[in-house]
Design an enzyme around this catalytic site. Sequence first.
Site, short mmCIF file in Angstrom:
data_model
loop_
_atom_site.label_atom_id
_atom_site.label_comp_id
_atom_site.label_asym_id
_atom_site.label_seq_id
_atom_site.Cartn_x
_atom_site.Cartn_y
_atom_site.Cartn_z
N THR A 61 55.21 44.95 35.42
CA THR A 61 56.15 44.88 34.30
C THR A 61 55.46 45.21 32.98
O THR A 61 54.24 45.06 32.84
CB THR A 61 56.73 43.45 34.19
OG1 THR A 61 55.65 42.51 34.14
CG2 THR A 61 57.63 43.13 35.36
N LYS A 93 47.59 44.64 29.14
CA LYS A 93 46.45 45.33 28.51
C LYS A 93 45.96 44.58 27.28
O LYS A 93 45.92 45.10 26.16
CB LYS A 93 46.79 46.77 28.11
CG LYS A 93 47.19 47.65 29.28
CD LYS A 93 47.35 49.09 28.85
CE LYS A 93 47.80 49.99 29.96
NZ LYS A 93 49.21 49.81 30.36
N PHE A 94 45.56 43.33 27.50
CA PHE A 94 45.00 42.53 26.40
C PHE A 94 43.80 43.27 25.81
O PHE A 94 43.06 43.95 26.54
CB PHE A 94 44.55 41.17 26.93
CG PHE A 94 45.69 40.28 27.32
CD1 PHE A 94 46.42 39.59 26.36
CD2 PHE A 94 46.05 40.13 28.65
CE1 PHE A 94 47.47 38.76 26.72
CE2 PHE A 94 47.10 39.30 29.02
CZ PHE A 94 47.81 38.62 28.06
N ALA A 95 43.58 43.10 24.50
CA ALA A 95 42.50 43.85 23.87
C ALA A 95 41.92 43.14 22.65
O ALA A 95 41.37 43.79 21.77
CB ALA A 95 43.01 45.25 23.46
N ASP A 96 42.03 41.81 22.58
CA ASP A 96 41.57 41.11 21.37
C ASP A 96 40.44 40.13 21.71
O ASP A 96 39.99 40.06 22.86
CB ASP A 96 42.78 40.39 20.73
CG ASP A 96 42.68 40.36 19.21
OD1 ASP A 96 41.56 40.15 18.69
OD2 ASP A 96 43.71 40.55 18.55
N ILE A 97 40.02 39.38 20.73
CA ILE A 97 38.94 38.41 20.96
C ILE A 97 39.44 37.27 21.86
O ILE A 97 40.65 37.05 21.97
CB ILE A 97 38.40 37.83 19.63
CG1 ILE A 97 39.53 37.13 18.84
CG2 ILE A 97 37.75 38.92 18.78
CD1 ILE A 97 39.03 36.28 17.69
N GLY A 98 38.49 36.55 22.46
CA GLY A 98 38.82 35.52 23.43
C GLY A 98 39.86 34.53 22.94
O GLY A 98 40.84 34.22 23.64
N THR A 100 42.15 34.74 20.64
CA THR A 100 43.50 35.31 20.45
C THR A 100 44.17 35.61 21.78
O THR A 100 45.36 35.32 21.97
CB THR A 100 43.40 36.59 19.58
OG1 THR A 100 42.79 36.23 18.34
CG2 THR A 100 44.76 37.20 19.33
N ARG A 232 58.28 56.45 37.03
CA ARG A 232 59.38 57.39 36.94
C ARG A 232 59.62 58.18 38.21
O ARG A 232 60.75 58.61 38.46
CB ARG A 232 59.15 58.31 35.73
CG ARG A 232 59.37 57.59 34.42
CD ARG A 232 58.78 58.31 33.24
NE ARG A 232 57.32 58.22 33.23
CZ ARG A 232 56.55 58.83 32.33
NH1 ARG A 232 57.09 59.57 31.40
NH2 ARG A 232 55.23 58.67 32.38
P1 5BU Z 1 54.87 56.45 35.42
O1 5BU Z 1 56.32 56.46 35.08
O2 5BU Z 1 54.62 56.50 36.95
O3 5BU Z 1 54.05 57.47 34.69
O4 5BU Z 1 54.39 54.99 34.94
C1 5BU Z 1 53.05 54.62 34.92
C2 5BU Z 1 52.92 53.18 34.50
O5 5BU Z 1 51.55 52.80 34.56
C3 5BU Z 1 53.37 52.86 33.08
O6 5BU Z 1 53.91 51.55 33.10
C4 5BU Z 1 52.10 52.86 32.26
O7 5BU Z 1 52.13 51.94 31.18
C5 5BU Z 1 51.07 52.40 33.28
N1 5BU Z 1 49.72 52.94 33.06
C6 5BU Z 1 49.42 54.28 33.10
O8 5BU Z 1 50.29 55.11 33.29
N2 5BU Z 1 48.13 54.70 32.93
C7 5BU Z 1 47.11 53.84 32.73
O9 5BU Z 1 45.97 54.25 32.62
C8 5BU Z 1 47.45 52.46 32.70
C9 5BU Z 1 48.75 52.03 32.89
BR1 5BU Z 1 46.14 51.22 32.47
#
Ligand code: 5BU
Length: 264
Positions: A61, A93-98, A100, A232
Amino acid sequence: MSATKSYGERAKLHSNPTAKAFLELMERKKTNLSLAADLTSKAALIELADKVGPYICLLKTHIDVVEDFDQDLVDQLTALAKKHDFMIFEDRKFADIGNTVKLQYSSGIYKIASWSDITNAHTVPGEGIIRGLRDIGLPLNRCLLLLAEMSSAGTLAKGDYTTTTVELARKYKDFVVGFIAMRRYEDKEGDDFIYMTPGVGLDQTTDGLGQQWKHPEVVVRDLGCDVIIVGRGIYDQGRDPAHEAQRYQEAGWKAYKERIQLSN
Ligand code: 5BU
């Protein structure tokens, strides 16, 4: 080497309970397909998860894109996870300090740690991000994937960045169970990371916005990844999601069987 073993064999040996349960689930259900359900309405997300549920091991999700998010959505998704036997992965995709990320993982509207079996993090901030998430996630039996690489064109996650990310995963093995990666890396003794790979498509190779889609055969059989993440390709306009999910499930499983047979 983990690439040559079946998911079931790996489950028996795995020390992290959630990774173990996940590997068992893949073996039992014969699927290594994760649905990337990037829909913006609660009803549409629930409908898609119910339709595709029988074919997937993992529902991925982006909960913050849902416009009418509420706790009932979480309750319905977790009920569907039970009904269809899949796990849930919030691709935060967390990306902040511990400090936070602890708040972002446990609090706010989404309370991700309360319902998402798996989540993921960038290693840009250094190891504090893992320690922060681990403080919240470990007591709840959650686990973490590190973004070692990305599927998009021009990604900066490569080379030394990827190597250091793998080292960090080894250091926090009780909580970090795998990677978002484009290929499998060489194991060191005792490693059994789960490799999850977005950018997978059977019919198209790019979306015009940097996404790069590869065939499941390449991703699973040739490059050794474990889980294909497909969005998709399954739910784009004009597609029948259940039918497409079945196609991806079959393609992913065939590629995995070929990989373990090839290497045995
Ligand atoms: P797609 O519709 O099959 O292209 O969806 C790919 C999903 O994977 C989408 O939710 C992106 O946010 C997620 N994703 C990605 O495409 N590439 C990455 O490197 C990472 C996540 Br991490």
